[in-house]
Design an enzyme around this catalytic site. Structure first.
Site, PDB file in Angstrom:
ATOM      1  N   LYS A  20       0.863  -1.183   0.000  1.00 32.20           N
ATOM      2  CA  LYS A  20       0.000   0.000   0.000  1.00 32.20           C
ATOM      3  C   LYS A  20       0.903   1.238   0.000  1.00 32.20           C
ATOM      4  O   LYS A  20       1.722   1.429   0.907  1.00 32.20           O
ATOM      5  CB  LYS A  20      -0.914   0.021   1.213  1.00 32.20           C
ATOM      6  CG  LYS A  20      -1.957   1.126   1.191  1.00 32.20           C
ATOM      7  CD  LYS A  20      -3.066   0.851   0.180  1.00 32.20           C
ATOM      8  CE  LYS A  20      -4.111  -0.083   0.766  1.00 32.20           C
ATOM      9  NZ  LYS A  20      -5.271  -0.254  -0.159  1.00 32.20           N
ATOM     10  N   THR A  65      -3.407  -5.522   1.071  1.00 35.62           N
ATOM     11  CA  THR A  65      -2.774  -4.209   1.184  1.00 35.62           C
ATOM     12  C   THR A  65      -3.542  -3.324   2.160  1.00 35.62           C
ATOM     13  O   THR A  65      -2.947  -2.455   2.813  1.00 35.62           O
ATOM     14  CB  THR A  65      -2.669  -3.511  -0.185  1.00 35.62           C
ATOM     15  OG1 THR A  65      -3.981  -3.253  -0.692  1.00 35.62           O
ATOM     16  CG2 THR A  65      -1.892  -4.360  -1.175  1.00 35.62           C
ATOM     17  N   ASP A  66      -4.847  -3.548   2.280  1.00 37.04           N
ATOM     18  CA  ASP A  66      -5.627  -2.779   3.247  1.00 37.04           C
ATOM     19  C   ASP A  66      -5.148  -3.056   4.670  1.00 37.04           C
ATOM     20  O   ASP A  66      -5.156  -2.163   5.523  1.00 37.04           O
ATOM     21  CB  ASP A  66      -7.118  -3.107   3.111  1.00 37.04           C
ATOM     22  CG  ASP A  66      -7.997  -2.178   3.942  1.00 37.04           C
ATOM     23  OD1 ASP A  66      -8.079  -0.981   3.586  1.00 37.04           O
ATOM     24  OD2 ASP A  66      -8.576  -2.639   4.949  1.00 37.04           O
ATOM     25  N   PHE A 174      33.634  29.247 -12.823  1.00 37.42           N
ATOM     26  CA  PHE A 174      33.569  28.153 -13.787  1.00 37.42           C
ATOM     27  C   PHE A 174      34.317  28.585 -15.039  1.00 37.42           C
ATOM     28  O   PHE A 174      33.840  29.418 -15.810  1.00 37.42           O
ATOM     29  CB  PHE A 174      32.115  27.803 -14.128  1.00 37.42           C
ATOM     30  CG  PHE A 174      31.993  26.546 -14.963  1.00 37.42           C
ATOM     31  CD1 PHE A 174      32.521  25.344 -14.534  1.00 37.42           C
ATOM     32  CD2 PHE A 174      31.358  26.592 -16.202  1.00 37.42           C
ATOM     33  CE1 PHE A 174      32.421  24.193 -15.297  1.00 37.42           C
ATOM     34  CE2 PHE A 174      31.246  25.449 -16.986  1.00 37.42           C
ATOM     35  CZ  PHE A 174      31.778  24.242 -16.530  1.00 37.42           C
ATOM     36  N   ARG A 191      30.322  33.910  -9.966  1.00 37.13           N
ATOM     37  CA  ARG A 191      28.972  33.560 -10.396  1.00 37.13           C
ATOM     38  C   ARG A 191      28.126  33.119  -9.210  1.00 37.13           C
ATOM     39  O   ARG A 191      28.640  32.806  -8.127  1.00 37.13           O
ATOM     40  CB  ARG A 191      29.006  32.433 -11.432  1.00 37.13           C
ATOM     41  CG  ARG A 191      29.487  31.090 -10.871  1.00 37.13           C
ATOM     42  CD  ARG A 191      29.272  29.954 -11.845  1.00 37.13           C
ATOM     43  NE  ARG A 191      29.671  28.673 -11.240  1.00 37.13           N
ATOM     44  CZ  ARG A 191      29.393  27.479 -11.761  1.00 37.13           C
ATOM     45  NH1 ARG A 191      28.714  27.395 -12.894  1.00 37.13           N
ATOM     46  NH2 ARG A 191      29.798  26.373 -11.156  1.00 37.13           N
ATOM     47  N   GLN A 239      30.696  19.915  -9.240  1.00 36.67           N
ATOM     48  CA  GLN A 239      31.208  18.592  -8.879  1.00 36.67           C
ATOM     49  C   GLN A 239      32.091  18.665  -7.635  1.00 36.67           C
ATOM     50  O   GLN A 239      32.011  17.802  -6.753  1.00 36.67           O
ATOM     51  CB  GLN A 239      32.005  17.984 -10.048  1.00 36.67           C
ATOM     52  CG  GLN A 239      31.154  17.518 -11.215  1.00 36.67           C
ATOM     53  CD  GLN A 239      30.950  18.577 -12.269  1.00 36.67           C
ATOM     54  OE1 GLN A 239      30.981  19.782 -11.975  1.00 36.67           O
ATOM     55  NE2 GLN A 239      30.735  18.157 -13.507  1.00 36.67           N
ATOM     56  N   ASN A 265      21.905  22.050 -11.525  1.00 35.84           N
ATOM     57  CA  ASN A 265      22.523  23.370 -11.456  1.00 35.84           C
ATOM     58  C   ASN A 265      21.464  24.409 -11.804  1.00 35.84           C
ATOM     59  O   ASN A 265      21.023  24.510 -12.950  1.00 35.84           O
ATOM     60  CB  ASN A 265      23.703  23.447 -12.433  1.00 35.84           C
ATOM     61  CG  ASN A 265      24.620  24.613 -12.132  1.00 35.84           C
ATOM     62  OD1 ASN A 265      24.201  25.595 -11.509  1.00 35.84           O
ATOM     63  ND2 ASN A 265      25.865  24.519 -12.565  1.00 35.84           N
ATOM     64  N   HIS A 267      20.772  27.502 -12.905  1.00 36.57           N
ATOM     65  CA  HIS A 267      21.553  28.540 -13.579  1.00 36.57           C
ATOM     66  C   HIS A 267      20.976  29.936 -13.341  1.00 36.57           C
ATOM     67  O   HIS A 267      19.763  30.153 -13.423  1.00 36.57           O
ATOM     68  CB  HIS A 267      21.590  28.273 -15.079  1.00 36.57           C
ATOM     69  CG  HIS A 267      22.223  26.966 -15.439  1.00 36.57           C
ATOM     70  ND1 HIS A 267      23.541  26.672 -15.154  1.00 36.57           N
ATOM     71  CD2 HIS A 267      21.723  25.874 -16.072  1.00 36.57           C
ATOM     72  CE1 HIS A 267      23.820  25.459 -15.589  1.00 36.57           C
ATOM     73  NE2 HIS A 267      22.731  24.947 -16.153  1.00 36.57           N
TER      74      HIS A 267
END
Length: 315
Positions: A20, A65-66, A174, A191, A239, A265, A267
């Site tokens: 469930k 499942t109940d 970067f 940045r 990274q 990322n 941006h």
């Protein structure tokens, strides 16, 4: 031309599970006038001696499942919810040990955070013992996660989080990357670095309750180390930041052997304001939601092997 029939190849049942999914359970603990909330989304998945239900439809080995849903709510009352991990451990152990046909249980939990709303009385001074403290606002924090897997003899505990949005407005560069004739991205010496962290970490706990971590403290401390590594790393690449986040967790949390991150990322591009006669001195950015770079990696304690799935959506 004669057609010769070929013998039919046998068809076999492969890996399977049932349960469930997404049982929303809210447990309120009343400590006098002060209340505490645990808000969980619990998914139960069971596997074992289930061949016949697939082949013939016989439900002789099937726990409904109940029933698994009812167990989640009953355990919230019987055991309370000290932590997402401990609650899931109780459930996994119960399903495997109480039903002969169930050989493996996987319990996935999402936890949602609620912050207490301060009352006017609390703002005026220290809270008295009878002051009502039962009002909450849903936090905009990340979603806490855990997955407990138990097969009757061995445990695997993987916890983590998703949707933790973080940003550094400087101390990120970067440049020096490979360029070909399709490269248009300018190098950046200052940045914005922003991401929405999805992370999982695997514990080395083997099932001894006496040696279990303090699950609540472990989560808060792991989250703290993750955030501090993000804030304190002068980043030359996302990274590099990812690795520092995972390494700091491994270095400071002895109960964790493996960390995996998926970091989109987010941006932020400087807007060209020259057409308006304005200089943009790293002040005004366009936040792009897509496409985005996606950085993913696993960081391991020396001597350990990776077990967390590469695709975190499968966990």
């Amino acid at each position: 031309m004669a057609v010769h029939s070929q013998p039919a190849r046998p068809v076999m049942l492969g890996q399977n599970q049932y349960g469930k999914a997404e049982n929303r359970v809210v447990r309120v603990t009343r400590d006098g006038a002060t209340h505490h909330i645990k808000d969980l989304n619990v998914s139960v998945s069971l596997s074992g001696d289930m061949d016949e239900v697939h082949y013939s439809g016989s439900n002789a080995t099937v726990l409904p499942t109940d029933t698994t849903k009812n167990t989640v709510f009953a355990f919230a009352k019987e055991y309370g919810i000290d932590s997402a991990e401990q609650f899931a451990i109780h459930l996994a152990r119960h399903f495997v040990t109480s039903q002969e046909s169930i050989h493996r249980a996987r319990i996935r939990v999402e936890e949602y955070t609620w912050d207490r709303i301060a009352t006017s009385e609390a703002a005026a001074g220290p809270a008295g013992p009878d002051e009502p403290r039962h009002s909450f606002v849903r936090s905009g924090r990340e979603t806490r996660l855990t997955q407990i897997t138990y097969d009757g003899s061995s445990w695997e505990v993987v916890s983590g989080l998703k949707d933790l949005v973080v940003m550094n407005t400087t101390d990120s560069e970067f440049w020096g990357y490979v360029k070909d004739r399709y490269t248009t991205l300018p190098e950046a010496r200052d940045r914005i670095l922003a991401t929405q962290v999805s992370g999982r970490w695997r514990f080395n706990w083997t099932g001894d309750e006496q040696k279990a971590p303090d699950w609540e403290e472990s989560y808060e401390q792991t989250r703290t180390h993750l955030l501090r590594a993000f804030a304190e790393t002068y980043s030359l690449s996302l990274q590099q930041t990812l690795y520092r986040m995972g390494a700091r967790i491994i270095d400071h949390r002895a109960e964790i052997d493996e960390v995996r991150f998926s970091l989109p990322n987010k941006h932020h591009f400087l807007v060209d304001l020259e057409p308006f006669g304005l200089t943009n001195d790293n002040e005004v950015y366009f936040a792009a939601d897509r496409p985005y770079g996606l950085i993913e990696a696993t960081v391991l304690r020396d001597g350990c092997e990776a077990r967390i799935p590469v695709d975190l959506s499968n966990l």
